[in-house]
Design an enzyme around this catalytic site. Sequence first.
Site, PDB file in Angstrom:
ATOM      1  N   TYR A  33       0.823  -1.208   0.000  1.00  0.00           N
ATOM      2  CA  TYR A  33       0.000   0.000   0.000  1.00  0.00           C
ATOM      3  C   TYR A  33       0.856   1.255   0.000  1.00  0.00           C
ATOM      4  CZ  TYR A  33       0.756   0.929   5.046  1.00  0.00           C
ATOM      5  OH  TYR A  33       1.304   1.233   6.266  1.00  0.00           O
ATOM      6  N   LYS A 148       6.450  -2.031   1.867  1.00  0.00           N
ATOM      7  CA  LYS A 148       5.276  -1.462   2.552  1.00  0.00           C
ATOM      8  C   LYS A 148       4.079  -2.399   2.402  1.00  0.00           C
ATOM      9  CE  LYS A 148       3.112   3.074   3.142  1.00  0.00           C
ATOM     10  NZ  LYS A 148       3.126   3.067   4.607  1.00  0.00           N
ATOM     11  N   GLU A 180      11.922   2.328  14.490  1.00  0.00           N
ATOM     12  CA  GLU A 180      11.024   3.393  14.014  1.00  0.00           C
ATOM     13  C   GLU A 180       9.752   3.351  14.844  1.00  0.00           C
ATOM     14  OE1 GLU A 180       9.833   2.590   9.900  1.00  0.00           O
ATOM     15  OE2 GLU A 180       9.852   0.436  10.304  1.00  0.00           O
ATOM     16  N   LEU A 205      10.959   1.160   7.288  1.00  0.00           N
ATOM     17  CA  LEU A 205      10.371   1.634   6.038  1.00  0.00           C
ATOM     18  C   LEU A 205      11.140   2.871   5.581  1.00  0.00           C
ATOM     19  CD1 LEU A 205       7.977   1.095   4.075  1.00  0.00           C
ATOM     20  CD2 LEU A 205       6.923   3.095   5.121  1.00  0.00           C
TER      21      LEU A 205
HETATM   22  N1  PMP Z   1       7.615   3.697   9.046  1.00  0.00           N
HETATM   23  C1  PMP Z   1       6.485   2.967   9.044  1.00  0.00           C
HETATM   24  C2  PMP Z   1       6.478   1.646   9.699  1.00  0.00           C
HETATM   25  C3  PMP Z   1       5.321   3.471   8.430  1.00  0.00           C
HETATM   26  O1  PMP Z   1       4.186   2.746   8.422  1.00  0.00           O
HETATM   27  C4  PMP Z   1       5.358   4.766   7.845  1.00  0.00           C
HETATM   28  C5  PMP Z   1       4.121   5.369   7.240  1.00  0.00           C
HETATM   29  N2  PMP Z   1       3.635   4.666   6.173  1.00  0.00           N
HETATM   30  C6  PMP Z   1       6.564   5.483   7.878  1.00  0.00           C
HETATM   31  C7  PMP Z   1       7.669   4.913   8.471  1.00  0.00           C
HETATM   32  C8  PMP Z   1       6.669   6.848   7.254  1.00  0.00           C
HETATM   33  O2  PMP Z   1       6.681   6.763   5.851  1.00  0.00           O
HETATM   34  P1  PMP Z   1       6.143   7.952   4.956  1.00  0.00           P
HETATM   35  O3  PMP Z   1       6.933   9.158   5.352  1.00  0.00           O
HETATM   36  O4  PMP Z   1       6.435   7.522   3.574  1.00  0.00           O
HETATM   37  O5  PMP Z   1       4.686   8.098   5.256  1.00  0.00           O
END
Ligand code: PMP
Length: 285
Positions: A33, A148, A180, A205
């Site tokens: 996603y 993701k 994270e 991620l």
């Molecule tokens: N880490 C994780 C585990 C996440 O789910 C997200 C949000 N999707 C992020 C980091 C931040 O990613 P982004 O800045 O692309 O939203």
Amino acid sequence: MTRIVYVNGAYRPETEAKVSVFDRGFLFADAVYEVTAVIGGKLIDFPGHCARLRRSLGELGLPSPATDEEILAIHRELVSRNALDLGHVYLMVTRGEADRDFAFPKAETPPSFVLFTQARTAIETPEVGRGLRVASVPDLRWGRRDIKTVQLLYPSMAKMEAKRQGKDDAWFVENGEVTEGTSNNAYIVTQDGTIRTRALGHDILHGITRAAIMRVAGELELRIEEKPFTIAEAQGAREAFITSAGAFVTPVVEIDGAAVGDGRPGPIARRLRAAYLEAAIAQAI
Ligand code: PMP
């Protein structure tokens, strides 16, 4: 107004938007996603989200549901049909519908492709002004967090554990270091003013907002290092914050009950948030 959802080539009222019970996204979490923020009816960091989607699809051998141009057009059509000014577009691609089997279905099986919008009322939430309180939890997720996928059960459980403790969110800890947040990347500002965040790898991620923050920090001539940190280092930091497409940059003011700095949102997090939003809105499409 009934929300209009995109499902496999059609725009339908949400009550009529359906996927099969045999969909592999439903049965196996065999799906990826993306979430793209919308401000002023425009898409924030869209090229980055599209590039990461391609990477996630490639890593799992999932078929591509559409070209980048088509994906952009669907986002815009949904924003327009739902009169979305502020919020986000959620996109999901699954390996499609097939009789339940651990082995992947035939390569010709069409992927399922679903997008919908979610509105929000304000960019500045009370949480931004107050700062987040986070609780640490062990990182028990699988080893490819750089993809993701929709396997979000453990992050949901971590969020609930944080709420049970009366906190806002959880930070994952592995081998004594923060990886994270449940749905965001984690940062501290060390006592010498350096922004520190974990380096990219399979264990986190690759946040699109993180990439933007690296650029913005460079432009603001802030020092940034890609190095892991412990909970104790975060508790002893000058500031802490998170980034994501939903939270942009949001300060963290408490970790496992210990105040970070003076327990209020810090100046670097506030500056980064303002500079990020300004640049992101200027480049929105
Ligand atoms: N880490 C994780 C585990 C996440 O789910 C997200 C949000 N999707 C992020 C980091 C931040 O990613 P982004 O800045 O692309 O939203």
